[in-house]
Design a protein around this motif. Structure first.
Motif, PDB file in Angstrom:
ATOM      1  N   ILE A 118       0.808  -1.220   0.000  1.00 24.14           N
ATOM      2  CA  ILE A 118       0.000   0.000   0.000  1.00 24.14           C
ATOM      3  C   ILE A 118       0.845   1.276   0.000  1.00 24.14           C
ATOM      4  CG2 ILE A 118      -0.298   0.212   2.514  1.00 24.14           C
ATOM      5  CD1 ILE A 118      -2.974   0.799  -0.230  1.00 24.14           C
ATOM      6  N   GLY A 119       1.997   1.255   0.648  1.00 23.95           N
ATOM      7  CA  GLY A 119       2.811   2.462   0.706  1.00 23.95           C
ATOM      8  C   GLY A 119       3.578   2.762  -0.564  1.00 23.95           C
ATOM      9  N   GLU A 120       3.470   1.888  -1.575  1.00 29.05           N
ATOM     10  CA  GLU A 120       4.280   2.023  -2.788  1.00 29.05           C
ATOM     11  C   GLU A 120       3.462   2.323  -4.047  1.00 29.05           C
ATOM     12  OE1 GLU A 120       7.769  -1.209  -1.924  1.00 29.05           O
ATOM     13  OE2 GLU A 120       5.736  -2.003  -2.223  1.00 29.05           O
ATOM     14  N   VAL A 121       2.150   2.369  -3.933  1.00 28.30           N
ATOM     15  CA  VAL A 121       1.310   2.528  -5.123  1.00 28.30           C
ATOM     16  C   VAL A 121       1.273   3.988  -5.576  1.00 28.30           C
ATOM     17  CG1 VAL A 121      -0.114   0.516  -4.632  1.00 28.30           C
ATOM     18  CG2 VAL A 121      -0.788   2.756  -3.718  1.00 28.30           C
ATOM     19  N   GLU A 122       0.874   4.189  -6.845  1.00 28.85           N
ATOM     20  CA  GLU A 122       0.787   5.520  -7.433  1.00 28.85           C
ATOM     21  C   GLU A 122      -0.610   5.769  -7.981  1.00 28.85           C
ATOM     22  OE1 GLU A 122       4.038   6.268 -10.272  1.00 28.85           O
ATOM     23  OE2 GLU A 122       4.895   4.375  -9.566  1.00 28.85           O
ATOM     24  N   ILE A 123      -0.967   7.019  -8.089  1.00 27.07           N
ATOM     25  CA  ILE A 123      -2.259   7.402  -8.661  1.00 27.07           C
ATOM     26  C   ILE A 123      -2.264   7.112 -10.161  1.00 27.07           C
ATOM     27  CG2 ILE A 123      -3.698   9.408  -9.260  1.00 27.07           C
ATOM     28  CD1 ILE A 123      -3.023  10.574  -6.517  1.00 27.07           C
ATOM     29  N   GLY A 124      -3.392   6.595 -10.667  1.00 21.16           N
ATOM     30  CA  GLY A 124      -3.596   6.451 -12.107  1.00 21.16           C
ATOM     31  C   GLY A 124      -3.007   5.230 -12.763  1.00 21.16           C
ATOM     32  N   VAL A 125      -2.283   4.399 -12.011  1.00 24.62           N
ATOM     33  CA  VAL A 125      -1.702   3.177 -12.574  1.00 24.62           C
ATOM     34  C   VAL A 125      -2.719   2.042 -12.470  1.00 24.62           C
ATOM     35  CG1 VAL A 125       0.149   1.470 -12.346  1.00 24.62           C
ATOM     36  CG2 VAL A 125       0.640   3.895 -11.965  1.00 24.62           C
ATOM     37  N   ASN A 126      -2.784   1.218 -13.493  1.00 24.57           N
ATOM     38  CA  ASN A 126      -3.727   0.101 -13.496  1.00 24.57           C
ATOM     39  C   ASN A 126      -3.086  -1.098 -12.809  1.00 24.57           C
ATOM     40  OD1 ASN A 126      -6.342  -0.724 -14.341  1.00 24.57           O
ATOM     41  ND2 ASN A 126      -5.457  -1.960 -15.960  1.00 24.57           N
ATOM     42  N   TYR A 127      -3.620  -1.476 -11.619  1.00 21.13           N
ATOM     43  CA  TYR A 127      -3.052  -2.566 -10.832  1.00 21.13           C
ATOM     44  C   TYR A 127      -3.989  -3.770 -10.764  1.00 21.13           C
ATOM     45  CZ  TYR A 127       0.228   0.866  -8.757  1.00 21.13           C
ATOM     46  OH  TYR A 127       1.202   1.816  -8.540  1.00 21.13           O
ATOM     47  N   VAL A 128      -3.417  -4.959 -10.838  1.00 20.77           N
ATOM     48  CA  VAL A 128      -4.161  -6.178 -10.511  1.00 20.77           C
ATOM     49  C   VAL A 128      -4.181  -6.292  -8.988  1.00 20.77           C
ATOM     50  CG1 VAL A 128      -4.235  -8.690 -10.730  1.00 20.77           C
ATOM     51  CG2 VAL A 128      -3.425  -7.281 -12.641  1.00 20.77           C
ATOM     52  N   LEU A 129      -5.367  -6.558  -8.445  1.00 21.85           N
ATOM     53  CA  LEU A 129      -5.543  -6.609  -6.994  1.00 21.85           C
ATOM     54  C   LEU A 129      -5.289  -8.030  -6.481  1.00 21.85           C
ATOM     55  CD1 LEU A 129      -6.469  -4.917  -4.531  1.00 21.85           C
ATOM     56  CD2 LEU A 129      -8.809  -5.642  -5.023  1.00 21.85           C
ATOM     57  N   ILE A 130      -4.339  -8.150  -5.560  1.00 19.55           N
ATOM     58  CA  ILE A 130      -3.983  -9.440  -4.946  1.00 19.55           C
ATOM     59  C   ILE A 130      -4.329  -9.347  -3.459  1.00 19.55           C
ATOM     60  CG2 ILE A 130      -2.159 -11.131  -4.540  1.00 19.55           C
ATOM     61  CD1 ILE A 130      -2.738 -10.578  -7.527  1.00 19.55           C
ATOM     62  N   ILE A 131      -5.052 -10.342  -2.922  1.00 16.82           N
ATOM     63  CA  ILE A 131      -5.506 -10.256  -1.534  1.00 16.82           C
ATOM     64  C   ILE A 131      -5.115 -11.492  -0.727  1.00 16.82           C
ATOM     65  CG2 ILE A 131      -7.466  -8.753  -2.081  1.00 16.82           C
ATOM     66  CD1 ILE A 131      -9.251 -11.322  -1.809  1.00 16.82           C
ATOM     67  N   SER A 132      -4.909 -11.275   0.561  1.00 20.39           N
ATOM     68  CA  SER A 132      -4.813 -12.355   1.546  1.00 20.39           C
ATOM     69  C   SER A 132      -5.797 -11.996   2.650  1.00 20.39           C
ATOM     70  CB  SER A 132      -3.389 -12.458   2.101  1.00 20.39           C
ATOM     71  OG  SER A 132      -2.474 -12.756   1.074  1.00 20.39           O
ATOM     72  N   THR A 133      -6.612 -12.964   3.081  1.00 25.95           N
ATOM     73  CA  THR A 133      -7.747 -12.614   3.933  1.00 25.95           C
ATOM     74  C   THR A 133      -7.907 -13.537   5.136  1.00 25.95           C
ATOM     75  OG1 THR A 133      -9.456 -14.066   2.979  1.00 25.95           O
ATOM     76  CG2 THR A 133      -8.927 -12.063   1.750  1.00 25.95           C
ATOM     77  N   ASN A 134      -8.710 -13.042   6.090  1.00 29.93           N
ATOM     78  CA  ASN A 134      -9.031 -13.850   7.264  1.00 29.93           C
ATOM     79  C   ASN A 134     -10.132 -14.865   6.979  1.00 29.93           C
ATOM     80  OD1 ASN A 134     -11.127 -12.043   7.068  1.00 29.93           O
ATOM     81  ND2 ASN A 134     -10.826 -11.126   9.092  1.00 29.93           N
ATOM     82  N   ALA A 135     -10.353 -15.148   5.683  1.00 30.54           N
ATOM     83  CA  ALA A 135     -11.193 -16.273   5.286  1.00 30.54           C
ATOM     84  C   ALA A 135     -10.325 -17.383   4.683  1.00 30.54           C
ATOM     85  CB  ALA A 135     -12.256 -15.837   4.282  1.00 30.54           C
ATOM     86  N   GLY A 136      -8.988 -17.140   4.620  1.00 38.94           N
ATOM     87  CA  GLY A 136      -8.078 -18.180   4.146  1.00 38.94           C
ATOM     88  C   GLY A 136      -7.734 -18.116   2.685  1.00 38.94           C
ATOM     89  N   LEU A 137      -7.856 -16.952   2.059  1.00 41.00           N
ATOM     90  CA  LEU A 137      -7.389 -16.776   0.683  1.00 41.00           C
ATOM     91  C   LEU A 137      -6.008 -16.152   0.757  1.00 41.00           C
ATOM     92  CD1 LEU A 137     -10.656 -15.350  -0.939  1.00 41.00           C
ATOM     93  CD2 LEU A 137      -9.873 -17.727  -0.890  1.00 41.00           C
ATOM     94  N   TRP A 138      -5.022 -16.771   0.120  1.00 41.80           N
ATOM     95  CA  TRP A 138      -3.631 -16.354   0.276  1.00 41.80           C
ATOM     96  C   TRP A 138      -3.016 -15.928  -1.051  1.00 41.80           C
ATOM     97  CZ3 TRP A 138      -2.536 -15.370   5.059  1.00 41.80           C
ATOM     98  CH2 TRP A 138      -3.220 -16.070   6.069  1.00 41.80           C
TER      99      TRP A 138
END
Length: 497
Positions: free
Chosen positions: A318-338
Motif C-alpha cells: 500500500i505504501g508504494e502505489v501511485e495514482i492512475g496506474v492500473n493494478y491487478v488486486l492481490i488479496i490475503s484474507t481472514n477467510a483463508g485466501l492467500w
C-alpha cells in the motif's frame, strides 16, 4: 426529525471518526493486518505447507507464497468443502459463497466467523459516511430494498452454502428488519423474472427511500414498475426515493437512463463487494473513488496490469502505489485466501486517504492486436459519447472483429439503445476519438491502418436480458462483461438480433 434519524447521525459521526484513525495510518494498519493473518494461520495445513513460522516480513511472504487464482487454490478449497478443518484458516468456515467462474465452473469462496462481520459493517458504514457528510438521515424511516439472490442456503459438513447476497440477507440488523423489502418469501423466489414481478407488486405502494442493487437489474425493476404504473416516473411512484446504492458495474453508462426513468437526480453510493471480501465503498460525495478498507482483515498487494503476465513482475504494497496506474488486486484474507488474484484491476484516485476505482478485469480486455484496451477506457469513451450526443443506452459490450467479410479488422461496439443518436457515424467518431486519446496502442493501430475505426452494432430491445437468460445468468449478482477478447458474447447477441 425522528429519534431513529437523530440516532443514525450520532452513530455516523462515531463511525466516521473511527475510520479516520486507521485511514490516517495506512501502512501501519496494513502491517497489523498482515501480522495478524500470519499468526492466526501458521498452524493450518496451508500455513505449514508454506512455512508461515518463518515469515517475518512482506518479502518473506512473497518468497514463500506464490500468487494464485482459484484453480491454483482449488485443491485446498476442495478439502474444506469436504469438511476438513484447519486447512486454509483455523477451524471450518461458516459459509461457502457460490459464484460463477469463467474457467472453473462454480467456485466456492469461504466466509469465516472472522471475515463475515466485515461484509456487514462495510455496507453499513458506507451509508453512515453518507449520513455524516450530507447531514441527510430522514431516509432511515422509509422502506429500503436490496435486489439480491435467494437467501435459501444448503448445508453440508456443518458449512452452509449459498450466494453471497443471500448469505448477507441473514445478517440484516434488527433495526432495519421492519424497513427492509422485499418480504422473505419473495426474496426466496429463484426465477428472476417472477421475483422482479413479485417485488414490484410488494413495493409499488410503499414509501421507498433507498434502492440498492446492480444497475442493470435495478433498471429491469424500474421498467416493470413503470409498466405497472402506466408509465409513471419512479420519482413520482416513490416520492421520497433519494438514494441509490450500487456495486458490481460502473453506474455512469446507466446514469442518463436512470435519471430519465426517475425523473430527477438522486444521490448514489458505490460499493466494491465480492465474495472474497468487501474491499471499498464510496465515503464521500465530493471525491472521486472509493475508500479502500485497510483494516478489514484483508492484506492487499498490487501488480501493474501491464506487467502481470511477465515473469517476476514487481509486487507493491500500500505504501508504494501511485495514482492512475492500473493494478491487478492481490488479496490475503481472514477467510483463508492467500495471495489470491480476484481478477479485478483498480486505479488509485487518492493516496490520502487511499481511494480506488475499479478499472476492469484482468481477464476482460481486448488485445487482439496488442492494443491492451481495458474496461475503464471503454466506459469513459461511452460516457463522453452519451454526454455529447444526448443519447440513452440500456447496455453495451465491446469485442474485436478479427476476420470481417471485407475491409480492415475493427472493434465492434454492441449497444442496446433506449434513445438512438441522430447521427450514428458522429456517435461512433466520438467513441473512437476518446479511445485514441486514452490508449496510445489503439491510436497507433488506427493511424497505421491496422484497424479501422469502431463499428456500432445495434442490439434489439431486451437483447442483453435475453442473452443472460440463455446463459442461465438472469438477475442476481450476474453482469455482462464490458469487453471480451473473443466473440462468444458478441456472436450470441448478434444471433438474438
Amino acid at each position: 426529525m425522528s429519534i431513529k434519524a437523530v440516532a443514525a447521525k450520532i452513530f455516523a459521526k462515531n463511525i466516521y471518526h473511527k475510520t479516520q484513525k486507521w485511514a490516517q495510518k495506512p501502512v501501519e494498519t496494513q502491517q497489523n493486518v498482515f501480522t495478524s493473518l500470519i499468526k492466526n494461520a501458521k498452524n493450518t495445513h496451508f500455513g505449514k505447507d508454506h512455512d508461515f513460522t518463518k515469515i517475518k516480513s512482506f518479502e518473506d511472504f512473497q518468497k514463500h507464497v506464490p500468487v494464485r487464482d482459484y484453480e491454483d487454490l482449488k485443491p485446498y478449497i476442495e478439502r474444506v468443502v469436504k469438511g476438513e478443518e484447519d486447512i486454509l484458516w483455523k477451524g471450518k468456515p461458516l459459509y461457502f459463497a457460490k459464484t460463477s467462474g469463467t474457467t472453473s465452473g462454480a467456485k466456492f469462496i469461504p466466509l469465516t466467523k472472522e471475515s463475515m462481520p466485515f461484509h456487514i459493517e462495510a455496507a453499513r458504514n458506507a451509508i453512515l459516511h453518507y449520513i455524516h457528510e450530507s447531514g441527510k438521515a430522514d431516509f432511515v424511516d422509509g422502506k429500503m430494498i436490496f435486489l439480491q439472490g435467494s437467501p435459501i442456503l444448503t448445508e453440508k459438513y456443518g458449512i452452509k452454502f449459498g450466494r453471497l447476497s443471500g448469505i448477507v440477507a441473514h445478517f440484516v440488523p434488527k433495526y432495519l428488519q421492519r424497513n427492509r423489502m422485499p418480504s422473505w418469501e419473495t426474496n426466496c423466489i429463484e426465477d428472476w423474472e417472477t421475483k422482479v414481478d413479485a417485488i414490484v407488486d410488494e413495493t409499488i405502494k410503499e414509501d421507498m427511500s433507498i434502492i440498492s442493487g446492480i444497475p442493470s437489474w435495478v433498471q429491469m425493476y424500474f421498467e416493470r414498475l413503470q409498466q405497472k404504473s402506466n408509465g409513471q416516473k419512479i420519482g413520482d411512484i416513490f416520492k421520497n426515493f433519494n438514494l441509490f446504492i450500487y456495486g458490481g458495474v460502473n453506474y455512469e453508462p446507466y446514469r442518463a437512463k436512470f435519471e430519465n426513468m426517475i425523473g430527477r437526480k438522486v444521490d448514489s453510493i458505490e460499493l466494491f463487494p465480492a465474495s472474497e471480501g468487501f474491499f471499498a465503498y464510496q465515503d464521500s460525495q465530493k471525491e472521486k473513488g472509493m475508500l479502500l478498507l485497510l483494516n478489514s482483515g484483508i492484506f492487499y498487494e498490487f501488480i501493474k496490469a501491464e506487467e502481470f503476465f511477465t515473469e517476476n513482475s514487481k509486487v507493491y504494497t500500500i505504501g508504494e502505489v501511485e495514482i492512475g496506474v492500473n493494478y491487478v488486486l492481490i488479496i490475503s484474507t481472514n477467510a483463508g485466501l492467500w495471495r489470491y488474484n480476484i481478477g479485478d484491476t483498480v486505479q488509485f484516485t487518492s493516496l490520502k486517504p487511499y481511494r480506488v476505482i475499479v478499472s476492469g478485469r484482468i481477464k476482460h480486455y481486448i488485445s487482439a492486436f496488442g492494443e491492451h484496451v481495458i474496461a475503464n477506457e471503454v466506459e469513459n469513451a461511452m460516457k463522453e459519447a452519451v454526454a455529447e450526443t444526448n443519447i440513452v443506452i440500456n447496455e453495451f459490450t465491446v469485442a474485436p472483429q478479427i476476420n470481417p467479410s471485407s475491409g480492415l479488422p475493427y472493434h465492434e461496439w454492441l449497444i442496446e439503445f433506449e434513445k438512438e443518436p441522430e447521427n450514428m457515424q458522429a456517435f461512433a467518431e466520438v467513441i473512437d476519438d476518446s479511445m485514441r486519446k486514452q490508449n496510445i496502442y489503439y491510436d497507433d493501430l488506427i493511424t497505421g491502418n491496422v484497424l479501422r475505426k469502431v463499428v456500432i452494432t445495434k442490439v434489439s430491445k431486451n437483447g442483453f436480458q435475453e442473452y443472460m437468460k440463455s446463459q442461465g445468468k438472469l438477475g442476481g449478482q450476474n453482469k455482462i462483461p464490458r469487453l471480451s477478447n473473443d466473440r462468444k458474447i458478441a456472436d450470441n447477441l448478434i444471433k438474438i438480433g
